[in-house]
Every structure is written in structure tokens, then in C-alpha cells.
Write a protein that holds these residues in place. Structure first.
Motif, PDB file in Angstrom:
ATOM      1  N   ILE A  32       0.831  -1.206   0.000  1.00 15.17           N
ATOM      2  CA  ILE A  32       0.000   0.000   0.000  1.00 15.17           C
ATOM      3  C   ILE A  32       0.865   1.256   0.000  1.00 15.17           C
ATOM      4  CG2 ILE A  32      -1.545   1.396   1.456  1.00 15.17           C
ATOM      5  CD1 ILE A  32      -3.011  -1.196   2.166  1.00 15.17           C
ATOM      6  N   LYS A  33       1.847   1.286   0.893  1.00 18.37           N
ATOM      7  CA  LYS A  33       2.727   2.461   0.948  1.00 18.37           C
ATOM      8  C   LYS A  33       3.490   2.619  -0.355  1.00 18.37           C
ATOM      9  CE  LYS A  33       6.538   4.640   3.389  1.00 18.37           C
ATOM     10  NZ  LYS A  33       6.005   5.966   3.054  1.00 18.37           N
ATOM     11  N   HIS A  34       3.981   1.519  -0.899  1.00 18.15           N
ATOM     12  CA  HIS A  34       4.780   1.561  -2.132  1.00 18.15           C
ATOM     13  C   HIS A  34       3.937   2.032  -3.318  1.00 18.15           C
ATOM     14  CE1 HIS A  34       8.147   0.525  -4.685  1.00 18.15           C
ATOM     15  NE2 HIS A  34       7.337  -0.162  -5.474  1.00 18.15           N
ATOM     16  N   LEU A  35       2.793   1.409  -3.533  1.00 19.31           N
ATOM     17  CA  LEU A  35       1.949   1.769  -4.680  1.00 19.31           C
ATOM     18  C   LEU A  35       1.339   3.157  -4.524  1.00 19.31           C
ATOM     19  CD1 LEU A  35       0.131  -1.638  -5.359  1.00 19.31           C
ATOM     20  CD2 LEU A  35       2.157  -0.698  -6.489  1.00 19.31           C
ATOM     21  N   ARG A  36       1.055   3.545  -3.277  1.00 23.09           N
ATOM     22  CA  ARG A  36       0.509   4.885  -3.035  1.00 23.09           C
ATOM     23  C   ARG A  36       1.496   5.951  -3.506  1.00 23.09           C
ATOM     24  NH1 ARG A  36       0.613   8.095   2.028  1.00 23.09           N
ATOM     25  NH2 ARG A  36      -0.916   9.769   1.796  1.00 23.09           N
ATOM     26  N   VAL A  44      -8.041   6.782   0.004  1.00 24.62           N
ATOM     27  CA  VAL A  44      -9.126   5.886  -0.411  1.00 24.62           C
ATOM     28  C   VAL A  44      -8.676   4.992  -1.558  1.00 24.62           C
ATOM     29  CG1 VAL A  44     -11.435   5.780  -1.422  1.00 24.62           C
ATOM     30  CG2 VAL A  44     -10.957   7.411   0.405  1.00 24.62           C
ATOM     31  N   GLN A  45      -7.987   5.568  -2.552  1.00 26.50           N
ATOM     32  CA  GLN A  45      -7.487   4.762  -3.677  1.00 26.50           C
ATOM     33  C   GLN A  45      -6.511   3.694  -3.191  1.00 26.50           C
ATOM     34  OE1 GLN A  45      -5.967   8.026  -6.028  1.00 26.50           O
ATOM     35  NE2 GLN A  45      -7.685   7.938  -7.476  1.00 26.50           N
ATOM     36  N   ALA A  46      -5.647   4.057  -2.256  1.00 28.52           N
ATOM     37  CA  ALA A  46      -4.691   3.082  -1.719  1.00 28.52           C
ATOM     38  C   ALA A  46      -5.410   1.964  -0.971  1.00 28.52           C
ATOM     39  CB  ALA A  46      -3.688   3.774  -0.795  1.00 28.52           C
ATOM     40  N   GLU A 186      10.357   1.241  -9.854  1.00 27.23           N
ATOM     41  CA  GLU A 186       9.703   1.032  -8.567  1.00 27.23           C
ATOM     42  C   GLU A 186       8.741  -0.161  -8.603  1.00 27.23           C
ATOM     43  OE1 GLU A 186       9.996   2.976  -5.432  1.00 27.23           O
ATOM     44  OE2 GLU A 186      11.867   3.111  -6.557  1.00 27.23           O
ATOM     45  N   THR A 187       7.961  -0.277  -9.681  1.00 24.52           N
ATOM     46  CA  THR A 187       7.036  -1.413  -9.759  1.00 24.52           C
ATOM     47  C   THR A 187       7.788  -2.733  -9.917  1.00 24.52           C
ATOM     48  OG1 THR A 187       6.785  -1.056 -12.145  1.00 24.52           O
ATOM     49  CG2 THR A 187       5.123  -0.065 -10.702  1.00 24.52           C
ATOM     50  N   SER A 188       8.968  -2.693 -10.529  1.00 22.60           N
ATOM     51  CA  SER A 188       9.756  -3.913 -10.718  1.00 22.60           C
ATOM     52  C   SER A 188      10.242  -4.495  -9.394  1.00 22.60           C
ATOM     53  CB  SER A 188      10.962  -3.630 -11.625  1.00 22.60           C
ATOM     54  OG  SER A 188      10.532  -3.320 -12.935  1.00 22.60           O
ATOM     55  N   LEU A 257      -0.664   1.219   9.100  1.00 23.97           N
ATOM     56  CA  LEU A 257       0.255   1.562  10.174  1.00 23.97           C
ATOM     57  C   LEU A 257       1.423   2.403   9.657  1.00 23.97           C
ATOM     58  CD1 LEU A 257       1.230  -0.775  13.072  1.00 23.97           C
ATOM     59  CD2 LEU A 257       2.932   0.740  12.092  1.00 23.97           C
ATOM     60  N   LEU A 258       1.999   2.017   8.528  1.00 25.86           N
ATOM     61  CA  LEU A 258       3.106   2.781   7.950  1.00 25.86           C
ATOM     62  C   LEU A 258       2.628   4.142   7.443  1.00 25.86           C
ATOM     63  CD1 LEU A 258       4.370  -0.112   8.051  1.00 25.86           C
ATOM     64  CD2 LEU A 258       5.616   0.498   5.977  1.00 25.86           C
ATOM     65  N   VAL A 259       1.419   4.175   6.894  1.00 25.73           N
ATOM     66  CA  VAL A 259       0.848   5.440   6.434  1.00 25.73           C
ATOM     67  C   VAL A 259       0.586   6.351   7.635  1.00 25.73           C
ATOM     68  CG1 VAL A 259      -1.124   6.512   5.279  1.00 25.73           C
ATOM     69  CG2 VAL A 259      -0.163   4.377   4.394  1.00 25.73           C
TER      70      VAL A 259
END
Length: 418
Positions: A32-36, A44-46, A186-188, A257-259
């Protein structure tokens, strides 16, 4: 003696599944943190990461129960493992395609596999042995889910959050070509961990295929029996409601939690991941402690006690400030630890031939993990204050506390009827 030995090996093998799905679930906060950051997502999207995972539980729980009723526990586990592995492998084209929707699709397929696994493994381990120790046995197996929760943030943080992602300002300053190259790199980062995990799960599926497991069947089970017949049991109905709210709270606490650390304390992900690992460690310790005390304290009483402490800590998260709020948030994971297996064991208690159906409905209620996080995240986006979003979590713990009281055994039951 031979029967007991076969049960012991079966319990060991089934317990390994609790570790694997615990590991994959606890990679979600890292994801979630990475893709956000990579896709510049709102809260909300995340949170759609959680929605794509847990909507599968709503859609697949009843089909999973039907597979179990027709083909048995082992067949259901094999189907679940194969879908689990397939979902992991789909992360590779998702990363190559630079598509957030593709990532959500991969998570959905993976979670369809997890749904079948959990629908089969949770009741299976409760019937493998003495019925009076079913809740204790399930809590012990779920403790390895907690072990995975403590390891996943460290492993995921090392390989997926290899370096702190660029801020939104830094991304906007990049040219189109440079921005595309950055997103690709980043996605890799997610491909390696999910490729390895998919390969491991495939090997586990092969091991299950060649292993003879006891096929526990209820002699009174009627093949054409109405799937909804389990809902006539009061504890099943309560279990479905309690599990919905509990899972929603658990997923929001862990996934964000990380967010929370970033938004409330400006803490970078490389530092916050250790608090994620600590949360997983406390979750595991809470399970082992709860399993120990369940030898002496009735399950519903322990569930009430844990939910009260979780609610009190959540009040600190909502109204407190500074590091105390992060410590309180991490602390709630200790008291969440026994909730899922205890609610599950209470929910399927004394359901006899309706056990598989009851399991399906209780697993289906895990859809709370798809609904509560977006609801909580919308509060953050509206108020620009992530603390206020934990009001929903507080309500969830209060619901669990109330339902623990309402699912207590009647006095005519033995103290250790669980």
C-alpha cells in the motif's frame, strides 16, 4: 496411536498454511505504501488494495464451502494453493504493465486462493482432534500467522521499500520519460518477492498432493442440505457479524500503520517498517499468550478482555499526539491477536453437520476488510486528520466486545465446551 500420529502430522502441515497466508497478508501494508507513492494515490485509492483482497472472501467463501462439501478438505486446499501461486505470478505482468488495476487484479486472484485455504483450514484444524480443545488448537495454529506478521514487514521493507520513494513534488519535477523510468523501476521491485513466494506455494501444493491426509466427514452430513441451514445457529449469526467488524479493524490497523507513521509523525518508511514488524511480533506474542490462558479462562471471557484493552488503546490513538499514538496503535495488535480464531471457533461451535457451511459464512464476513478500510480512509481524506479515522476501529472493537458477551455458552454447557 496411528490415528493420533496421522492427526499430528496433518496439524503440522495445515499449520504451515497459516504462516503463508499470514505472510502474504502482511506484505499488503508495504504494498500500500509503495503503490501509493508510485501511482500518487489518495488514501481511499490506496485502500482499494484491501478491498480487492477482501472482496474475494465475500465472493469465494460459499464456492469454497461447496468444494469442501463435495470433494473434501484436501481438494479445497489444493485449489486454494494453486490460485494463491497464480496470483503471485500475476504480479510480474502487473509490474511490467505499470497498471495499478492489474496489481489489484493479481491481488484478487491471489485472495480467491486464500479464501478457499482459510475456509478449509480453519474448520479442518478444529476437527482434527479433541473437540474440547478446538479453540486452543486454532489459536495455536493462528500463532504462526502472527509469526509471519512479524517477519513480512522486514522482508517486504528490505526488498520492496529498498529506498524511500520520491515525494509528489519530486515526481512532478521529473520529465515524462524520467517519470516513466522511475515508475518502471519502482514497480519492478515487487516482482522478485512475489515470484519467490509463488514458487514456494507451488512446491507446498505438490507436497499436499502427494501427502495422505485424514478426510474428516460428518456421518450425518446431507449432500443436498440447504447451505443456509447453518444460520439457524445463534452463534453462527453472531460469529458472522463479529468477524465482519473485527477483520475490518485488523486490516485497517495493519495496512495503514506505515501510512499513519508517515502522516501523523513524518516518519519515513525505512524507519516505520520496524514498527510494522513490532506490531506483527506483538500480534504473535498475543496469540501464544492467549493460547496459554485459554487453558484456564473461557474463550469468550478472554475475547471480552482483549477487546476492552484494544478499545482503550484506540482511544489514545484518536485523542493522543506524538509517539504515544504510534505506540498505542502498535499495542492494539497484541489484543487483536486472539480475536479472529476465537470468534471463528465460537461461531462454528456445536454446528455438527453444518460446520462447513458455517465456516463459509464466517469466512465470507471477512469482506469487512474490504469495507472498513475505505470507510476509515474517507474520514482521513475528508478531515485531513488520520487520527480521526480510528473512530471506526474503536466501534469495531466495541462490537466485538458486545458480541463476545452474547455468544457466551449457556450455563448447562461444560466450562471447556470450546
Amino acid at each position: 496411536m496411528s490415528k493420533q500420529k496421522s492427526y499430528t502430522f496433518a496439524i503440522i502441515l495445515i499449520t504451515s498454511l497459516f504462516f503463508f497466508w499470514g505472510f502474504i497478508h502482511n506484505l499488503d501494508p508495504i504494498l500500500i505504501k509503495h503503490l501509493r507513492s508510485v501511482f500518487s494515490l489518495t488514501h481511499v485509492q490506496a485502500s482499494l488494495v484491501d478491498s480487492s483482497v477482501f472482496i474475494a472472501y465475500f465472493l469465494m467463501a460459499i464456492p469454497a464451502g461447496m468444494i469442501m462439501k463435495r470433494y473434501g478438505y484436501k481438494s479445497a486446499i489444493l485449489v486454494g494453493l494453486l490460485l494463491f501461486a497464480l496470483g503471485c505470478f500475476l504480479f510480474i505482468p502487473a509490474a511490467n504493465g505499470l497498471s495499478y488495476m492489474f496489481f489489484l487484479t493479481a491481488l484478487f486472484v491471489l485472495s480467491c486462493g486464500l479464501t478457499i485455504l482459510e475456509t478449509a483450514a480453519n474448520p479442518y484444524i478444529t476437527v482434527l482432534g479433541d473437540p474440547s480443545r478446538a479453540a486452543l488448537r486454532l489459536n495455536f495454529a493462528q500463532s504462526f500467522n502472527g509469526l509471519a506478521a512479524s517477519l513480512a514487514p522486514i522482508v517486504g521493507g528490505k526488498f520492496i521499500l529498498a529506498e524511500e520513494p520520491k515525494s509528489q513534488e519530486e515526481l512532478m519535477a521529473l520529465g515524462d520519460a524520467a517519470k516513466l523510468a522511475y515508475i518502471q523501476s519502482e514497480t519492478s521491485l515487487v516482482k522478485g518477492p512475489y515470484l519467490v513466494l509463488g514458487a514456494v506455494i507451488l512446491l507446498v501444493a505438490i507436497l499436499f498432493f502427494f501427502t495422505k491426509l485424514p478426510d474428516i466427514r460428518d456421518e450425518e452430513e446431507v449432500v443436498g442440505k440447504n447451505l443456509f441451514s447453518s444460520l439457524k445457529h445463534k452463534n453462527v449469526r453472531w460469529g458472522v457479524v463479529a468477524q465482519f467488524f473485527y477483520v475490518g479493524a485488523q486490516i485497517y490497523v495493519f495496512s495503514f500503520l506505515l501510512v499513519f507513521a508517515e502522516d501523523a509523525l513524518d516518519m519515513p518508511g525505512q524507519q516505520a517498517k520496524y514498527y510494522g514488524a513490532l506490531a506483527g511480533l506483538l500480534f504473535m506474542i498475543g496469540r501464544f499468550v492467549g493460547t496459554f490462558f485459554m487453558r484456564f479462562v473461557e474463550a469468550y471471557k478472554l475475547l471480552m478482555l482483549y477487546s476492552i484493552f484494544a478499545a482503550l488503546l484506540t482511544l489514545i490513538v484518536i485523542f493522543g499526539s506524538g509517539m504515544a499514538t504510534l505506540y498505542a496503535l502498535v499495542g492494539t495488535t497484541f489484543f487483536m491477536s486472539i480475536m479472529f480464531p476465537t470468534i471463528f471457533a465460537i461461531g462454528i461451535r456445536d454446528t455438527e453437520s453444518d460446520t462447513k457451511s458455517a465456516s463459509s459464512f464466517i469466512i465470507m464476513s471477512i469482506v469487512g476488510g474490504a469495507i472498513i478500510p475505505p470507510l476509515s480512509s474517507s474520514i482521513t481524506d475528508m478531515t485531513h486528520n488520520i487520527h480521526s479515522s480510528y473512530v471506526i476501529v474503536l466501534l469495531c472493537f466495541l462490537v466485538v466486545m458486545f458480541l463476545a458477551w452474547n455468544t457466551r455458552p449457556v450455563e448447562s454447557l461444560e466450562n471447556h465446551s470450546l
